[in-house]
Design an enzyme around this catalytic site. Structure first.
Site, PDB file in Angstrom:
ATOM      1  N   ILE A  70       0.808  -1.194   0.016  1.00  0.00           N
ATOM      2  CA  ILE A  70      -0.080  -0.036  -0.088  1.00  0.00           C
ATOM      3  C   ILE A  70       0.785   1.342  -0.016  1.00  0.00           C
ATOM      4  CG2 ILE A  70      -0.270   0.376   2.675  1.00  0.00           C
ATOM      5  CD1 ILE A  70      -3.407   0.538   2.133  1.00  0.00           C
ATOM      6  N   ASN A  73      11.215  -8.762   7.045  1.00  0.00           N
ATOM      7  CA  ASN A  73      11.820  -8.135   8.486  1.00  0.00           C
ATOM      8  C   ASN A  73      11.361  -9.071   9.396  1.00  0.00           C
ATOM      9  OD1 ASN A  73      12.904  -5.775   7.263  1.00  0.00           O
ATOM     10  ND2 ASN A  73      10.741  -4.916   6.820  1.00  0.00           N
ATOM     11  N   HIS A 106       5.860 -12.292   5.913  1.00  0.00           N
ATOM     12  CA  HIS A 106       6.008 -11.784   4.595  1.00  0.00           C
ATOM     13  C   HIS A 106       7.218 -11.621   3.942  1.00  0.00           C
ATOM     14  CE1 HIS A 106       5.487  -8.273   7.260  1.00  0.00           C
ATOM     15  NE2 HIS A 106       6.234  -7.743   6.340  1.00  0.00           N
ATOM     16  N   GLY A 162      12.252  -3.645  12.583  1.00  0.00           N
ATOM     17  CA  GLY A 162      11.278  -2.699  12.164  1.00  0.00           C
ATOM     18  C   GLY A 162      10.170  -3.626  11.571  1.00  0.00           C
TER      19      GLY A 162
HETATM   20  P1  AMP Z   1       7.244  -4.831   7.551  1.00  0.00           P
HETATM   21  O1  AMP Z   1       7.737  -3.640   7.952  1.00  0.00           O
HETATM   22  O2  AMP Z   1       8.029  -5.884   6.816  1.00  0.00           O
HETATM   23  O3  AMP Z   1       6.229  -5.552   8.401  1.00  0.00           O
HETATM   24  O4  AMP Z   1       6.150  -4.378   6.356  1.00  0.00           O
HETATM   25  C1  AMP Z   1       4.776  -4.326   6.375  1.00  0.00           C
HETATM   26  C2  AMP Z   1       4.504  -3.884   5.212  1.00  0.00           C
HETATM   27  O5  AMP Z   1       3.128  -3.733   4.654  1.00  0.00           O
HETATM   28  C3  AMP Z   1       4.653  -2.143   4.841  1.00  0.00           C
HETATM   29  O6  AMP Z   1       5.485  -2.049   3.591  1.00  0.00           O
HETATM   30  C4  AMP Z   1       3.374  -1.756   4.597  1.00  0.00           C
HETATM   31  O7  AMP Z   1       3.506  -0.534   3.579  1.00  0.00           O
HETATM   32  C5  AMP Z   1       2.515  -2.728   4.094  1.00  0.00           C
HETATM   33  N1  AMP Z   1       1.188  -2.531   4.215  1.00  0.00           N
HETATM   34  C6  AMP Z   1       0.506  -2.227   5.504  1.00  0.00           C
HETATM   35  N2  AMP Z   1      -0.713  -2.140   5.333  1.00  0.00           N
HETATM   36  C7  AMP Z   1      -0.962  -2.820   4.182  1.00  0.00           C
HETATM   37  C8  AMP Z   1      -2.147  -3.231   3.350  1.00  0.00           C
HETATM   38  N3  AMP Z   1      -3.420  -2.867   3.776  1.00  0.00           N
HETATM   39  N4  AMP Z   1      -1.863  -3.424   2.200  1.00  0.00           N
HETATM   40  C9  AMP Z   1      -0.930  -3.778   1.431  1.00  0.00           C
HETATM   41  N5  AMP Z   1       0.148  -3.592   2.351  1.00  0.00           N
HETATM   42  C10 AMP Z   1       0.284  -2.993   3.368  1.00  0.00           C
END
Ligand code: AMP
Length: 116
Positions: free
Chosen positions: A32, A89, A102, A95
């Site tokens: 997103i 991560n 994922h 972080g």
């Molecule tokens: P992390 O810091 O590795 O946990 O990354 C989480 C990722 O999820 C970040 O890059 C966010 O921009 C992404 N994210 C959070 N909410 C959503 C959502 N609703 N749809 C798609 N990506 C998301």
């Protein structure tokens, strides 16, 4: 595992995503807040928190599905020639924002030097 995390909500269909790929074990969707022209999040459908949780507790089939899906998606998005980066991560020091394991698939431009 927190069943209220945002990716669990996406998996349940409670909130939408911009889907890139789906099979029985894996879902992939556009991030997103993309940090590159291509920024795809790839997740197992089963509830794992982190890389260690997934590597310890997922079945060989789930692990193979995530790896093969990720390669398939990267190739389908035409990243083969120009290149790409895959990161995950885990926990506070990395972080991690969303506590559902994922992979980030990044590409579409020259990425800044690792680590990013
Ligand atoms: P992390 O810091 O590795 O946990 O990354 C989480 C990722 O999820 C970040 O890059 C966010 O921009 C992404 N994210 C959070 N909410 C959503 C959502 N609703 N749809 C798609 N990506 C998301």
């Amino acid at each position: 595992y927190d069943p209220d995390n945002i990716f669990a909500k996406i998996l349940r269909g409670d909130i939408p995503c911009n889907k890139v790929f789906e099979n029985e074990l894996v879902l992939a969707f556009h991030d997103i807040a993309p940090k590159a022209p291509v920024h795809v999040i790839i997740i197992p459908k089963k509830p794992y928190v982190s890389f260690i949780d997934f590597s310890k507790n997922a079945t060989p089939g789930e692990i193979a599905a995530l790896m093969q899906s990720t390669g398939h998606i990267a190739a389908e998005l035409n990243l083969t020639e120009a290149g790409y980066r895959i990161i995950t991560n885990a926990g506070q020091n990395a972080g991690q924002e969303v506590p559902h394991f994922h992979l980030h698939l990044l590409g579409g431009k020259a990425l800044p030097p690792f680590p990013v």
